[in-house]
Design an enzyme around this catalytic site. Structure first.
Site, PDB file in Angstrom:
ATOM      1  N   MET A 122      29.375   7.188 -15.047  1.00 53.32           N
ATOM      2  CA  MET A 122      28.025   6.835 -15.646  1.00 53.32           C
ATOM      3  C   MET A 122      28.395   6.080 -16.906  1.00 53.32           C
ATOM      4  SD  MET A 122      26.252   8.047 -13.468  1.00 53.32           S
ATOM      5  CE  MET A 122      26.433   8.888 -12.020  1.00 53.32           C
ATOM      6  N   HIS A 170      41.455   5.196 -19.395  1.00 50.81           N
ATOM      7  CA  HIS A 170      40.685   5.238 -18.145  1.00 50.81           C
ATOM      8  C   HIS A 170      41.781   5.236 -16.959  1.00 50.81           C
ATOM      9  CE1 HIS A 170      38.779   3.563 -14.492  1.00 50.81           C
ATOM     10  NE2 HIS A 170      37.740   4.294 -14.745  1.00 50.81           N
ATOM     11  N   ARG A 188      35.191  19.897 -21.339  1.00 58.39           N
ATOM     12  CA  ARG A 188      35.080  20.366 -20.043  1.00 58.39           C
ATOM     13  C   ARG A 188      36.390  20.765 -19.505  1.00 58.39           C
ATOM     14  NH1 ARG A 188      34.872  14.014 -18.657  1.00 58.39           N
ATOM     15  NH2 ARG A 188      36.779  13.359 -19.005  1.00 58.39           N
ATOM     16  N   SER A 203      41.661  30.195  21.509  1.00 54.03           N
ATOM     17  CA  SER A 203      41.877  29.255  20.147  1.00 54.03           C
ATOM     18  C   SER A 203      40.764  28.250  20.337  1.00 54.03           C
ATOM     19  CB  SER A 203      43.026  28.879  20.594  1.00 54.03           C
ATOM     20  OG  SER A 203      43.312  27.734  19.121  1.00 54.03           O
ATOM     21  N   TYR A 234      43.329  33.744  12.730  1.00 54.43           N
ATOM     22  CA  TYR A 234      44.073  32.850  12.163  1.00 54.43           C
ATOM     23  C   TYR A 234      43.570  31.175  12.247  1.00 54.43           C
ATOM     24  CZ  TYR A 234      45.336  31.512  16.687  1.00 54.43           C
ATOM     25  OH  TYR A 234      45.509  31.033  18.200  1.00 54.43           O
ATOM     26  N   LYS A 272      28.403  18.077 -18.935  1.00 52.44           N
ATOM     27  CA  LYS A 272      28.359  17.776 -20.455  1.00 52.44           C
ATOM     28  C   LYS A 272      27.268  18.360 -21.176  1.00 52.44           C
ATOM     29  CE  LYS A 272      29.547  13.287 -20.848  1.00 52.44           C
ATOM     30  NZ  LYS A 272      29.006  12.025 -20.680  1.00 52.44           N
ATOM     31  N   CYS A 304      42.405  25.713  16.331  1.00 56.17           N
ATOM     32  CA  CYS A 304      43.605  24.727  16.115  1.00 56.17           C
ATOM     33  C   CYS A 304      43.272  23.577  15.955  1.00 56.17           C
ATOM     34  CB  CYS A 304      44.466  25.035  17.373  1.00 56.17           C
ATOM     35  SG  CYS A 304      43.704  24.909  18.805  1.00 56.17           S
ATOM     36  N   GLY A 362      34.130   8.206 -16.566  1.00 54.55           N
ATOM     37  CA  GLY A 362      33.719   6.734 -16.261  1.00 54.55           C
ATOM     38  C   GLY A 362      32.472   6.394 -15.290  1.00 54.55           C
ATOM     39  N   ARG A 406      23.762   9.555 -22.738  1.00 58.15           N
ATOM     40  CA  ARG A 406      24.814   9.800 -22.116  1.00 58.15           C
ATOM     41  C   ARG A 406      24.716  10.511 -20.485  1.00 58.15           C
ATOM     42  NH1 ARG A 406      28.282  13.820 -25.689  1.00 58.15           N
ATOM     43  NH2 ARG A 406      30.222  12.838 -24.763  1.00 58.15           N
TER      44      ARG A 406
HETATM   45  P1  ADP Z   1      32.102   9.625 -20.548  1.00 60.80           P
HETATM   46  O1  ADP Z   1      31.404  10.593 -19.731  1.00 60.80           O
HETATM   47  O2  ADP Z   1      32.315   8.387 -19.950  1.00 60.80           O
HETATM   48  O3  ADP Z   1      33.090  10.193 -21.340  1.00 60.80           O
HETATM   49  P2  ADP Z   1      30.433  10.002 -22.626  1.00 60.80           P
HETATM   50  O4  ADP Z   1      29.050  10.146 -22.872  1.00 60.80           O
HETATM   51  O5  ADP Z   1      31.116  11.103 -23.133  1.00 60.80           O
HETATM   52  O6  ADP Z   1      31.215   9.193 -21.546  1.00 60.80           O
HETATM   53  O7  ADP Z   1      30.616   9.049 -24.185  1.00 60.80           O
HETATM   54  C1  ADP Z   1      31.534   7.975 -24.354  1.00 60.80           C
HETATM   55  C2  ADP Z   1      32.115   8.052 -25.510  1.00 60.80           C
HETATM   56  O8  ADP Z   1      31.052   7.867 -26.582  1.00 60.80           O
HETATM   57  C3  ADP Z   1      32.710   9.083 -25.911  1.00 60.80           C
HETATM   58  O9  ADP Z   1      34.044   8.804 -26.511  1.00 60.80           O
HETATM   59  C4  ADP Z   1      31.944   9.882 -26.778  1.00 60.80           C
HETATM   60  O10 ADP Z   1      32.679  10.945 -27.552  1.00 60.80           O
HETATM   61  C5  ADP Z   1      31.101   8.879 -27.621  1.00 60.80           C
HETATM   62  N1  ADP Z   1      29.768   9.262 -27.838  1.00 60.80           N
HETATM   63  C6  ADP Z   1      28.824   9.834 -27.302  1.00 60.80           C
HETATM   64  N2  ADP Z   1      27.902  10.242 -27.895  1.00 60.80           N
HETATM   65  C7  ADP Z   1      28.273  10.238 -29.197  1.00 60.80           C
HETATM   66  C8  ADP Z   1      27.619  10.423 -30.248  1.00 60.80           C
HETATM   67  N3  ADP Z   1      26.254  10.933 -30.313  1.00 60.80           N
HETATM   68  N4  ADP Z   1      28.170  10.063 -31.346  1.00 60.80           N
HETATM   69  C9  ADP Z   1      29.378   9.594 -31.477  1.00 60.80           C
HETATM   70  N5  ADP Z   1      30.053   9.359 -30.352  1.00 60.80           N
HETATM   71  C10 ADP Z   1      29.607   9.534 -28.966  1.00 60.80           C
HETATM   72 MG    MG Z   2      33.223  11.953 -22.342  1.00 58.65          MG
END
Ligand code: ADP
Ligand code: MG
Ligand code: MG
Length: 908
Positions: A114, A490, A376, A798, A885, A32, A865, A112, A103
């Site tokens: 972290m 999710h 990503r 083998s 192989y 990220k 094998c 999801g 984040r």
């Molecule tokens: P995940 O890895 O679980 O997607 P994120 O860190 O990307 O977690 O964030 C979760 C949500 O919060 C995402 O929808 C992201 O776009 C939003 N978000 C994160 N940082 C900001 C920010 N600075 N302003 C507005 N929305 C944010």
């Molecule tokens: Mg995200």
């Protein structure tokens, strides 16, 4: 100029079209953070922020909280100042406050895994400043209640207490909604939101015994530490194990200025993909919500709208919404905010071309201005993975090698699973329709809780919506069904990542957790009832639906053809029957690397003769029984040779301890005694006689052939006669006779003499001959050490890496279940050596054996094998060790072929 990395910085800034880092620093900044920096460079609008490196996380795990904070504090303070300058507001200020998000972000995306905290920096005073500054009281209080909710959950551990409870904050909201007779979050008044904030803080105090932290800096450090801690949380650990990611990677922390999607009708948030993550189709698609923040789309709280008009129309058709209603209530972003859409469309195009792969992006619209928050390489199903690679190749965005490297070998597995039989589908009773969130066919018994997914062998996990806690259960279930949430919920994202069939957002389902049941119209389905999901259409079907085997065709076949061009390492298969051999050949197997002859003896008509052979007291008696077995074996081999026409077939002589063939139950022992006209006691004595303390190290392998040479004679005869019979029919057979479990040179010589002698005898009898090889399985460490000697007589080696691993570690594979899981848990072992070849130890024996063998015989054919032959890392090792192989089970053949090509491309 010194680069940021030379300075050993702990904190990397980004924003305002510049950055300290870039996408190459993924390991240090996490995916990220690296991509936020890269997007900054690309001039794409990302809110300013900074990334605390993954190395800091590793240090934190070693030194703890205090030292870590002291180490990075000056850098963090300076980086916050940088955000303040760019955004023109101040962190913690009561008049012109800067709010931030905290984040997580590991080097690989873990959806999801972290937790993120938004709107950090708010307290009772700052909220008033925010309201005055934006002239939007409702927004300010909505942000505040969201902040307490997220911070409470993520940092302060405010989670549901038992599994049929809902989130404690959600519960408070539900109560208020009931009281006020409203349904949606957006209907709360300012007063409601203020009440919620009060009640939330009260709940925190009651549960944790502490006041909610009011100082923004305390809040920030609390959140940073929570992100570091989440790296070792249950979910993250589970996910890492599932994918074999090491614990020392750590996660980065991204701190970023907030942009607000919850400022009213002119704001919103969404998620989008440059291509369809389920099918791979080249269409921009995604979902958004008006007046909402971050997680709202993914959490499935409200059902989101489609980004493109095309997507919206397709959705409406599935949801049975007519065009008028669609435009009025469910407009696409393309229709609702055409300017924003155009800008977003341009970014998605730019990003895909830049990264040369399908992108998954997050965005937020704040009062008519678009911000990109994440990009990503998108998770995708196996089918989408293959289609996207081929499409990108055809559009010349990538070349053939890049196309092959874009694929994850293990994901091909999904394409090899059964699909619903079209005939059975016609008869199926569809009870409801959801969104086709992740393709595939799933049939199973209903369960309503993730931790109960293992209750049935095949289960369908049915939830209102899923959350990261459900990960393990989602992995166990055969399919996932949710009542709420869209294509980017999710459930949908995780299911696609796992290649698991998922139908999401099926609004007609009324799920009752307490009653463990599901109502559709008047009909109620209970836990344990069978249902089927069609992840490609979104159909939910009553009962079981029959499936059929898939085939290698279309883009899948194109990719497989491409692997041949880049791989000199051949892929063979382990097959004991003509049926398996044909399956593998259709998947592109270039021969058989292992045919186990013993399985053939277990069939009903043969086991009797086999037992007779084992129970015989004399050579004559044994030979008599073997004569009965000969024609059966010969027929087996004819079938296999015929299936493999002209391709090499390695046949291993009898290997397992004889004890495995004799009856252990009284009834069968009696039967056998009558059959053979001997006493029950004689049978019992023989069975007792054969029992060993340590059968895996006992009377097996070539030790059988060397104590009972007539077995080797019979098997050789069967092989050679079968090959000659086929030759008469004009079919070429290439037998490679393999002697198992050789540890000494003399053991090999003795067997080889019998084999070549018997073959010659058959040739003389038939006045005809064929070419064949004699080689050995390398599975006893000693054999690898004297490989130079064995190679004087052996035509091939083998590596039987199952036994070789067993004997190198001294772990009995059949007993390892008692300690392996604990070893893995404690990190004493990083992976199961029976699954992933231990390159450090066992790998050395493979290298030594190959090297020494080839010193004597430079063109010695060498293969592997064991089960490892189909495991991508191990295949790469085999390529690098210069084996000829690998051999694996039929359904792993495509995976091994791709892995072999990738290994060669990476090495060149
Ligand atoms: P995940 O890895 O679980 O997607 P994120 O860190 O990307 O977690 O964030 C979760 C949500 O919060 C995402 O929808 C992201 O776009 C939003 N978000 C994160 N940082 C900001 C920010 N600075 N302003 C507005 N929305 C944010
Ligand atoms: Mg995200
Ligand atoms: Mg073995």
């Amino acid at each position: 100029m010194e680069t940021a990395q030379d300075l050993k910085m702990n904190v990397y800034k980004f924003g305002n079209k510049t950055a300290d880092g870039n996408s190459k620093l993924r390991n240090l900044l996490g995916g990220k953070g690296a991509n936020l920096a890269e997007m900054s460079w690309l001039g794409i609008p990302v809110p300013a922020g900074f990334t605390i490196t993954t190395e800091v996380c590793t240090k934190y795990n070693e030194y703890g909280e205090e030292e870590t904070i002291a180490m990075i504090k000056p850098e963090v303070e300076e980086a916050i100042k940088n955000i303040e300058e760019i955004m023109g507001s101040t962190f913690g200020d009561k008049e012109n406050p800067l709010l931030i998000s905290v984040r997580s972000g590991a080097r690989v995306s873990m959806p999801g895994m972290m937790d993120t905290v938004l709107n950090l920096g708010l307290n009772d005073e700052v909220v008033l400043g925010l309201a005055a500054k934006t002239n939007n009281e409702r927004f300010a209080w909505d942000s505040y209640r969201r902040f307490i909710q997220m911070y409470g959950g993520v940092v302060l551990g405010m989670k549901p207490e038992s599994k049929d409870d809902i989130d404690p904050f959600e519960e408070i909201m539900e109560h208020l909604k009931e009281k006020r007779h409203i349904e949606l979050d957006t209907e709360f008044t300012v007063q409601d939101l203020q009440d919620l904030v009060y009640d939330f803080k009260d709940a925190v105090k009651k549960r944790t015994g502490h006041d909610f932290p009011t100082d923004p800096w305390d809040q920030l450090w609390g959140a940073v530490i929570a992100v570091f801690n989440s790296w070792n949380g249950d979910r993250a650990v589970y996910y890492r194990k599932m994918h074999n990611y090491p614990a020392d990677w750590g996660t980065a922390v991204n701190v970023q200025a907030m942009v607000y999607g919850n400022m009213g009708e002119n704001s919103g948030t969404g998620v989008c993909f440059t291509r369809d993550a389920g099918t791979g189709e080249n269409v921009f698609n995604g979902e958004y919500l008006i007046d909402a923040q971050g997680e709202d789309v993914v959490a499935g709280v409200r059902t989101p709208l489609q980004i493109t008009k095309l997507g919206s129309e397709r959705w409406a058709e599935l949801a049975k919404v007519d065009e008028e209603e669609r435009i009025a209530s469910y407009p696409s972003l393309e229709e609702k905010m055409p300017e924003i859409f155009k800008e977003l469309d341009a970014y998605q195009d730019k990003l895909e071309k830049h990264y040369r792969d399908m992108q998954d992006m997050e965005f937020t619209i704040q009062e008519g201005k678009l911000w990109i928050l994440q990009t990503r390489n998108g998770k995708r199903t196996g089918a989408a993975m293959v289609k996207i690679a081929i499409d990108l190749l055809k559009s010349k965005m990538i070349d053939e090698k890049e196309a092959l490297l874009l694929l994850e070998p293990n994901k091909l597995d999904e394409l090899l699973h059964p699909v619903f039989d079209p005939k059975a589908l016609k008869r199926a009773h569809v009870i409801a329709q959801g969104l086709p969130a992740s393709p595939g066919a799933a049939t199973g018994q209903l369960v309503f809780f993730a931790d109960e997914a293992g209750k049935y062998k095949n289960s369908i996990l049915c939830r209102i919506e899923t959350s990261p806690e459900d990960l393990e259960g989602m992995n166990i279930a055969k399919g996932i069904l949710t009542a709420r949430g869209g294509m980017t919920s999710h459930a949908a994202v995780v299911a696609r990542g796992m290649g698991k069939c998922c139908v999401s957002g099926a609004g007609a389902l009324k799920i009752n957790y307490k009653g463990r049941s599901l109502r559709v119209g008047d009909k109620v389905y209970h836990e344990g009832d069978w249902i089927s999901l069609n992840g490609s259409t979104g159909n939910i079907i009553e009962g079981k639906v029959a499936t059929v085997e898939p085939e290698l065709s279309g883009e899948f076949a194109e990719i497989m053809d491409l692997t041949n061009k880049y791989s000199k390492l051949k892929v063979r298969t382990n097959a004991d029957t003509p049926k398996d051999a044909i399956v593998a050949k259709n998947f592109g197997a270039q021969g058989i690397g292992l045919t186990r002859t013993e399985h053939m003896f277990f069939e009903v008509d043969r086991i009797r003769a086999m037992r007779e052979m084992i129970l015989a007291e004399t050579v004559k008696g044994r030979k008599h029984a073997l004569e009965e077995l000969l024609p059966m074996q010969r027929k087996d081999f004819e079938g296999i040779f015929e299936a493999m026409e002209g391709l090499p077939v390695t046949i291993r002589l009898l290997d397992p301890p004889l004890h495995e063939f004799v009856p252990h139950q009284l009834a069968t022992q009696k039967e056998l005694a009558e059959d053979m006209h001997i006493s029950l006691q004689a049978v019992k004595n023989k069975v007792a006689d054969l029992s060993e303390f340590n059968p895996m190290l006992g009377h097996r392998g070539c030790r059988l052939g060397n104590t009972y040479p007539e077995i080797t004679e019979m098997q050789t005869r069967a092989i050679i006669e079968a090959a000659l019979n086929l030759k008469e029919k004009g079919i070429e057979a290439k037998p490679e006779i393999m002697i198992p479990l050789v540890g000494t040179y003399a053991e090999f010589l003795e067997q080889e003499r019998i084999i070549r002698g018997t073959a010659q005898q058959v040739f003389d009898e038939r006045n005809d001959s064929i070419e064949f090889m004699v080689g050995t399985m390398m599975e006893i460490p000693r054999a690898t050490l004297i490989a130079d000697k064995i190679a004087e007589r052996a035509d091939f080696f083998s590596f039987g890496t199952n036994d070789l691993t067993q004997m190198t570690y001294g772990y009995s594979r059949d007993d390892a279940g008692k300690f392996l899981p604990i070893y893995l848990d404690k990190g004493i072992l990083t992976s199961d050596p029976f699954e992933i070849l231990d390159q450090e130890g066992v790998g050395q024996l493979v290298e030594i054996g190959t090297e020494r063998g080839r010193k004597t015989k430079p063109n010695l054919k060498v293969g592997i094998c064991g089960e490892h032959g189909g495991e991508p890392n191990s295949v790469e090792f085999c390529y690098n060790t210069d084996l000829d192989y690998v051999s694996c089970s039929p359904f792993r053949v495509p995976i091994a072929r791709l892995s072999a090509a990738q290994a060669q491309i990476k090495a060149s």
